[in-house]
Design a protein around this motif. Sequence first.
Motif, PDB file in Angstrom:
ATOM      1  N   LEU A 148      14.186  27.308   4.011  1.00 29.01           N
ATOM      2  CA  LEU A 148      12.725  27.273   3.952  1.00 29.01           C
ATOM      3  C   LEU A 148      12.148  26.732   5.247  1.00 29.01           C
ATOM      4  N   VAL A 149      12.694  25.634   5.725  1.00 28.24           N
ATOM      5  CA  VAL A 149      12.214  25.036   6.970  1.00 28.24           C
ATOM      6  C   VAL A 149      12.358  26.025   8.124  1.00 28.24           C
ATOM      7  N   ASN A 150      13.483  26.692   8.188  1.00 29.35           N
ATOM      8  CA  ASN A 150      13.713  27.673   9.239  1.00 29.35           C
ATOM      9  C   ASN A 150      12.663  28.785   9.194  1.00 29.35           C
ATOM     10  N   ALA A 151      12.418  29.336   8.020  1.00 27.58           N
ATOM     11  CA  ALA A 151      11.487  30.456   7.885  1.00 27.58           C
ATOM     12  C   ALA A 151      10.048  30.034   8.184  1.00 27.58           C
ATOM     13  N   VAL A 152       9.644  28.869   7.665  1.00 21.02           N
ATOM     14  CA  VAL A 152       8.268  28.411   7.851  1.00 21.02           C
ATOM     15  C   VAL A 152       7.984  28.111   9.327  1.00 21.02           C
ATOM     16  N   LEU A 153       8.910  27.452  10.008  1.00 21.42           N
ATOM     17  CA  LEU A 153       8.673  27.109  11.407  1.00 21.42           C
ATOM     18  C   LEU A 153       8.706  28.339  12.302  1.00 21.42           C
ATOM     19  N   ARG A 154       9.500  29.325  11.960  1.00 27.73           N
ATOM     20  CA  ARG A 154       9.478  30.576  12.724  1.00 27.73           C
ATOM     21  C   ARG A 154       8.119  31.271  12.557  1.00 27.73           C
ATOM     22  N   ARG A 155       7.581  31.239  11.346  1.00 25.38           N
ATOM     23  CA  ARG A 155       6.235  31.785  11.139  1.00 25.38           C
ATOM     24  C   ARG A 155       5.196  30.961  11.892  1.00 25.38           C
ATOM     25  N   CYS A 156       5.405  29.654  11.928  1.00 22.42           N
ATOM     26  CA  CYS A 156       4.481  28.783  12.646  1.00 22.42           C
ATOM     27  C   CYS A 156       4.431  29.152  14.126  1.00 22.42           C
ATOM     28  N   ALA A 157       5.590  29.459  14.696  1.00 19.67           N
ATOM     29  CA  ALA A 157       5.637  29.849  16.103  1.00 19.67           C
ATOM     30  C   ALA A 157       4.827  31.127  16.350  1.00 19.67           C
ATOM     31  N   ARG A 158       4.792  32.018  15.361  1.00 17.93           N
ATOM     32  CA  ARG A 158       4.075  33.290  15.509  1.00 17.93           C
ATOM     33  C   ARG A 158       2.595  33.170  15.140  1.00 17.93           C
ATOM     34  N   GLU A 159       2.295  32.419  14.093  1.00 17.95           N
ATOM     35  CA  GLU A 159       0.958  32.436  13.512  1.00 17.95           C
ATOM     36  C   GLU A 159       0.208  31.107  13.614  1.00 17.95           C
ATOM     37  N   GLY A 160       0.910  30.045  13.993  1.00 16.03           N
ATOM     38  CA  GLY A 160       0.319  28.710  13.927  1.00 16.03           C
ATOM     39  C   GLY A 160      -0.898  28.507  14.800  1.00 16.03           C
TER      40      GLY A 160
ATOM     41  N   ALA B  71      10.462  16.901   8.504  1.00 20.96           N
ATOM     42  CA  ALA B  71      11.039  17.904   9.401  1.00 20.96           C
ATOM     43  C   ALA B  71      10.048  19.024   9.692  1.00 20.96           C
ATOM     44  N   LEU B  72       9.314  19.450   8.670  1.00 23.32           N
ATOM     45  CA  LEU B  72       8.303  20.477   8.865  1.00 23.32           C
ATOM     46  C   LEU B  72       7.170  19.966   9.762  1.00 23.32           C
ATOM     47  N   LEU B  73       6.724  18.755   9.521  1.00 21.41           N
ATOM     48  CA  LEU B  73       5.652  18.186  10.330  1.00 21.41           C
ATOM     49  C   LEU B  73       6.072  18.039  11.791  1.00 21.41           C
ATOM     50  N   ILE B  74       7.261  17.511  12.016  1.00 18.80           N
ATOM     51  CA  ILE B  74       7.743  17.301  13.380  1.00 18.80           C
ATOM     52  C   ILE B  74       7.986  18.630  14.081  1.00 18.80           C
ATOM     53  N   GLY B  75       8.568  19.584  13.366  1.00 15.60           N
ATOM     54  CA  GLY B  75       8.805  20.884  13.965  1.00 15.60           C
ATOM     55  C   GLY B  75       7.512  21.581  14.342  1.00 15.60           C
ATOM     56  N   ALA B  76       6.545  21.595  13.430  1.00 16.74           N
ATOM     57  CA  ALA B  76       5.271  22.258  13.705  1.00 16.74           C
ATOM     58  C   ALA B  76       4.500  21.557  14.820  1.00 16.74           C
ATOM     59  N   ALA B  77       4.552  20.235  14.868  1.00 10.95           N
ATOM     60  CA  ALA B  77       3.869  19.494  15.929  1.00 10.95           C
ATOM     61  C   ALA B  77       4.413  19.878  17.293  1.00 10.95           C
ATOM     62  N   GLN B  78       5.723  20.034  17.400  1.00  6.42           N
ATOM     63  CA  GLN B  78       6.328  20.430  18.677  1.00  6.42           C
ATOM     64  C   GLN B  78       5.907  21.842  19.072  1.00  6.42           C
ATOM     65  N   ILE B  79       5.908  22.742  18.098  1.00  6.43           N
ATOM     66  CA  ILE B  79       5.554  24.131  18.378  1.00  6.43           C
ATOM     67  C   ILE B  79       4.103  24.261  18.822  1.00  6.43           C
ATOM     68  N   LEU B  80       3.221  23.517  18.194  1.00 10.66           N
ATOM     69  CA  LEU B  80       1.787  23.706  18.413  1.00 10.66           C
ATOM     70  C   LEU B  80       1.211  22.857  19.539  1.00 10.66           C
ATOM     71  N   TRP B  81       1.788  21.670  19.809  1.00  8.49           N
ATOM     72  CA  TRP B  81       1.149  20.771  20.768  1.00  8.49           C
ATOM     73  C   TRP B  81       2.071  20.166  21.819  1.00  8.49           C
ATOM     74  N   MET B  82       3.361  20.389  21.738  1.00 12.98           N
ATOM     75  CA  MET B  82       4.262  19.750  22.682  1.00 12.98           C
ATOM     76  C   MET B  82       5.005  20.787  23.515  1.00 12.98           C
ATOM     77  N   ASP B  83       5.434  20.361  24.679  1.00 12.04           N
ATOM     78  CA  ASP B  83       6.144  21.251  25.599  1.00 12.04           C
ATOM     79  C   ASP B  83       7.624  21.308  25.230  1.00 12.04           C
ATOM     80  N   VAL B  84       7.877  21.862  24.057  1.00 11.39           N
ATOM     81  CA  VAL B  84       9.243  22.021  23.545  1.00 11.39           C
ATOM     82  C   VAL B  84       9.438  23.498  23.192  1.00 11.39           C
ATOM     83  N   PRO B  85      10.515  24.121  23.639  1.00 12.44           N
ATOM     84  CA  PRO B  85      10.743  25.528  23.282  1.00 12.44           C
ATOM     85  C   PRO B  85      10.759  25.711  21.765  1.00 12.44           C
TER      86      PRO B  85
END
Length: 345
Positions: free
Chosen positions: A133-145, A95-109
Amino acid sequence: MPSQRFAPPSEVPGLAARRIAADIVDGVLHKHRTLDDQLDGSGAHPGLKTLADRDRALMRRLVATVLRRLGTLGHVLSRLLDKGIPSDAPRAQSALLIGAAQILWMDVPDHAAVDLSVRLVQSDRRAARYAGLVNAVLRRCAREGAALVEEVAAQSLDLPPWLLARWSAHYGEATAREMALALGHEPSLDLTVKSDAAQWANRLHGETLPTGTVRMLLHGSVTMLPGFAEGQWWVQDAAAALPARLFGDVKGKSIADLCAAPGGKTAQLAHAGAQVTAIDRSPARVMRLRENLARLSLQAETVVADAVEWAGPAEGFDGILIDAPCTSTGTIRRHPDVAWLRQGA
């Protein structure tokens, strides 16, 4: 088979595609199953049958993006997690990998990527406690990734160290890093057509290569393209289509295709009029070969056997084609699981 239960049809749009993507990523990383085995044939993920073509295309892109960017994703998540990715809940990792991949490289909000990843872990008994944990990490990923990706952009993290070292020794460090960079991009789709390559190139918005292969960029499901259901073409890399042509005119000749699955060369030879015997030692891969031939309305004798031990008919063959098994590292761009399933010698 994946243990997760399928949610009812009323579930959040896109969640089923992400659930199946998570299962397949887990299959590669933890069960050492190839993408081909999980996506096609008798061993394919059972949930694929329930997906609409649009969701199936999304699922494939999710999986490919994670595997193509796996090293960089690991770096980003390690910087965002104090204790590393949870090892006792594979669904939390995927879930973390898929979420971060979308945030960093895919056209997904970003909000959709976060929400659907949280839902993934909430629906899994072992991973549910990691939803926060997943929620917090991916929100940080959106800001800092993005900044974390940039700081390692020149390090070729998306290749296993052993493979990068091998390529560097053979080709030089600069060329090896250029090769690694190229692997991060989606490859073109090459098709071998039964006839009139120019017409099919025009119809599929592609181009005809000098060798006769039709090349295009795929945006969607292969099965939805014109001519697929009618068996007018099959997917085959341009380079893979060359060996069968070296025979010249094979009409009426007996040809053995060793290590034949998934059957692109068998199809070429059969379409050219050869009497083909296709041999492969994997029953599952031979089944896929038969399915491909059936769609193409082409005939060939198929044999499940190890080509090294198979005696063959007493009269022999007019020709033998062998695409010998190898490490497959030359196919990583199209098969990104290969990089993570192979081990250095």
